[in-house]
Write a protein that holds these residues in place. Structure first.
Motif, short mmCIF file in Angstrom:
data_model
loop_
_atom_site.label_atom_id
_atom_site.label_comp_id
_atom_site.label_asym_id
_atom_site.label_seq_id
_atom_site.Cartn_x
_atom_site.Cartn_y
_atom_site.Cartn_z
N ARG A 29 0.80 -1.21 0.00
CA ARG A 29 0.00 0.00 0.00
C ARG A 29 0.84 1.26 0.00
O ARG A 29 0.54 2.22 -0.70
N ILE A 117 1.05 -10.46 6.16
CA ILE A 117 0.47 -10.88 7.43
C ILE A 117 -0.07 -9.68 8.19
O ILE A 117 -1.18 -9.70 8.73
N ALA A 118 0.71 -8.61 8.19
CA ALA A 118 0.29 -7.44 8.96
C ALA A 118 -0.85 -6.70 8.28
O ALA A 118 -1.77 -6.22 8.93
N PHE A 166 2.87 -20.31 16.74
CA PHE A 166 2.61 -18.88 16.70
C PHE A 166 3.62 -18.10 17.54
O PHE A 166 4.06 -17.02 17.16
N GLY A 170 6.05 -15.53 15.85
CA GLY A 170 5.90 -14.17 16.37
C GLY A 170 7.21 -13.55 16.80
O GLY A 170 7.48 -12.39 16.51
N GLN A 171 8.02 -14.32 17.47
CA GLN A 171 9.32 -13.80 17.88
C GLN A 171 10.15 -13.37 16.68
O GLN A 171 10.76 -12.30 16.67
N HIS A 174 8.72 -10.30 14.78
CA HIS A 174 8.85 -9.06 15.52
C HIS A 174 10.19 -8.38 15.23
O HIS A 174 10.28 -7.15 15.25
N HIS A 180 12.13 -0.55 13.27
CA HIS A 180 12.28 0.88 13.57
C HIS A 180 12.40 1.10 15.07
O HIS A 180 13.21 1.89 15.53
N MET A 181 11.57 0.36 15.80
CA MET A 181 11.60 0.50 17.25
C MET A 181 12.94 0.04 17.79
O MET A 181 13.54 0.70 18.64
N LEU A 185 15.33 2.14 20.02
CA LEU A 185 15.49 1.73 21.41
C LEU A 185 16.94 1.38 21.71
O LEU A 185 17.43 1.58 22.82
N ARG B 29 -1.95 5.89 8.97
CA ARG B 29 -1.87 6.19 7.55
C ARG B 29 -3.09 5.72 6.77
O ARG B 29 -3.59 6.43 5.91
N ALA B 30 -3.55 4.52 7.10
CA ALA B 30 -4.64 3.95 6.31
C ALA B 30 -6.00 4.53 6.70
O ALA B 30 -6.97 4.32 5.99
N ILE B 117 4.58 0.82 16.32
CA ILE B 117 5.77 -0.03 16.24
C ILE B 117 5.97 -0.53 14.82
O ILE B 117 7.08 -0.50 14.28
N GLU B 119 4.65 0.70 11.99
CA GLU B 119 4.79 1.78 11.01
C GLU B 119 4.61 3.11 11.72
O GLU B 119 3.49 3.61 11.85
N MET B 128 7.99 6.84 21.21
CA MET B 128 9.01 5.89 21.62
C MET B 128 9.43 6.14 23.06
O MET B 128 9.40 5.25 23.91
N ILE B 132 6.77 3.49 24.62
CA ILE B 132 7.34 2.18 24.35
C ILE B 132 8.49 1.87 25.29
O ILE B 132 8.56 0.80 25.89
N ARG B 133 9.39 2.80 25.46
CA ARG B 133 10.56 2.51 26.29
C ARG B 133 10.17 2.12 27.73
O ARG B 133 10.70 1.14 28.27
N GLY B 170 7.11 -9.77 21.40
CA GLY B 170 6.84 -10.24 20.04
C GLY B 170 5.72 -11.25 19.99
O GLY B 170 4.86 -11.20 19.11
N LEU B 173 2.41 -9.24 20.58
CA LEU B 173 2.05 -8.37 19.46
C LEU B 173 1.57 -9.18 18.26
O LEU B 173 0.65 -8.77 17.55
N HIS B 174 2.20 -10.33 18.07
CA HIS B 174 1.84 -11.13 16.91
C HIS B 174 0.37 -11.53 16.93
O HIS B 174 -0.25 -11.65 15.86
N ILE B 177 -1.16 -8.28 15.46
CA ILE B 177 -0.75 -7.95 14.10
C ILE B 177 -1.19 -9.03 13.12
O ILE B 177 -1.63 -8.74 12.01
N GLY B 178 -1.08 -10.29 13.55
CA GLY B 178 -1.41 -11.37 12.65
C GLY B 178 -2.86 -11.80 12.73
O GLY B 178 -3.20 -12.90 12.32
#
Lengths: 226, 226
Positions: A29, A117-118, A166, A170-171, A174, A180-181, A185, B29-30, B117, B119, B128, B132-133, B170, B173-174, B177-178
């Motif tokens: 996208r 996936i995301a 999973f 997932g690990q 990630h 970016h994180m 970090l 964004r979306a 995280i 995007e 961050m 997050i930190r 991770g 989050l998965h 996200i998944g």
DNA sequence: GTTAGTTTGAAACCATTGTTTCAAACACAT
DNA sequence: ATGTGTTTGAAACAATGGTTTCAAACTAAC
């Protein structure tokens, strides 16, 4: 039947290279056709001519990278069938991380898959069935080997196996999705051994996790106990 | 100083509710301003008036949801300080999963964070540092408690601790996200106890993982990194 | 009721982006 | 060299989406 010599392949190839880089980095996208054309030193007309539209270009990239990834980074990474489940698990994790964190063409597939996936692009319906599901069933089989679980008849894995697969995927994912994180970090210069380090970590961590799960609820088939 | 009664709050509130839902589901964004306005039964002018622009709306949502999440789902989930590290880890995982997989306003924050995280929106620079930190340092402290590791002086966690925290986050989050993949791979009806099941799984898996890592490179001055 | 400030609705503006078009440039067979 | 089919470049088109504008509607104080 004319004009099929150097320059045509050139432009088409350049387009696919550029598209691979861009799609892998930004996702379907967020990538723009103009951005890809600029990088390929060509223009919009070429995309329309060679691939019809953005979807077509993406599908071409995805198919090519899938084929390439399977030969370059097969899930078993060239292990023999008699390898221990632990070795197989490590190879699987290593292979996945290489595809997610590697550079260049062979790593496109993993990154594209992570993006799918995301945020499914909708450009390819078969992604789930032919790319993601096989990865999962293969991993599930490795896990079952270690937990001494029977292969379920209907093809449906047990919930424990599913959740374990999973956790492992997932690990790995990630480390790509959160790149970016991570950089923010804990900035670190380029380190060519980093992928191996992470492979070791996730393998050890996951083996411990699997042992703990097995100890907690041993498989009916008389699994080992603590 | 007029016009500050019912309807103003009404529109502004409706806007924030709609924006929270949309941003949490689709990411910064979306999501489109028009989509949000439609859901809030108002129009573009209101956004400009109350929040200046899309970024402003997003920032407002993010700040509000951060505050709310910290009171509704604190990382310790109300444990006392004398809880065992294992209890704390379970609470942490549970709290994170509730924020990621829960419904409605209290779960916005986790979902927004996950999107940031994956995007970074660029709309808030402080995400961050202030969102997050802290989550990571808190988790790292729990992990260190279990591995008997010293708190590092410079504030930089050891690589092992960092990777472990990363493995735990991770996994959680998965599951957010998944979610599309999960639904396609293994469709299941709504199950109110699902979050608890996943909490149990990730907790057990991660405790086993931590034990394995500790056994491999025991006690202080973490073992095998360059 | 009048008035002043606030809030909302509708439309326009403008940049971005996917797509299409078509003529010019090109390659090759004859 | 000529003609034919292929490929590319440049421009235009259409749709989307963020932002701005401004007049109308509204609220509350007087």
């Amino acid at each position: 039947m004319a004009g099929s010599s150097k320059n045509r392949e050139d432009t088409k190839t350049r387009l696919m290279e550029a598209a691979g880089e861009v799609f892998a980095q930004y996702g379907y996208r967020a990538s723009t056709v103009r951005q890809i054309c600029q990088r390929a030193r060509t223009n919009l007309g070429s995309v329309n001519y060679h691939f019809r539209d953005k979807k077509g270009l993406y599908a071409a990239i995805f198919g090519q990278s899938l084929k390439l990834a399977l030969t370059r980074y097969p899930p078993d990474l060239g292990l023999t069938d008699r390898a221990t489940p632990e070795e197989k698990l490590r190879a699987y994790i290593h292979s996945l991380l290489l595809r997610l964190m590697g550079e260049g063409l062979p790593a496109w597939h993993g990154k594209l898959l992570a993006q799918e996936i995301a945020e499914p692009s909708g450009a390819i319906d078969e992604v789930m069935e032919y790319s993601i599901r096989p990865l999962y069933t293969y991993l599930a089989a490795i896990v079952r080997e270690m937990t001494n679980e029977e292969k379920p008849a209907g093809g449906e894995e047990s919930d424990r196996t599913f959740l374990t697969a999973f956790s492992i995927v997932g690990q790995c994912l990630h480390h790509h999705i959160g790149r970016h994180m991570i950089e923010a970090l804990r900035p670190r210069g380029f380190d060519p051994t980093r992928i191996e380090q992470i492979t070791d970590h996730i393998t050890c961590f996951s083996l411990g996790g699997i042992r703990a799960l097995t100890a907690q609820a041993p498989s009916e088939q008389g699994g080992l106990n603590s």
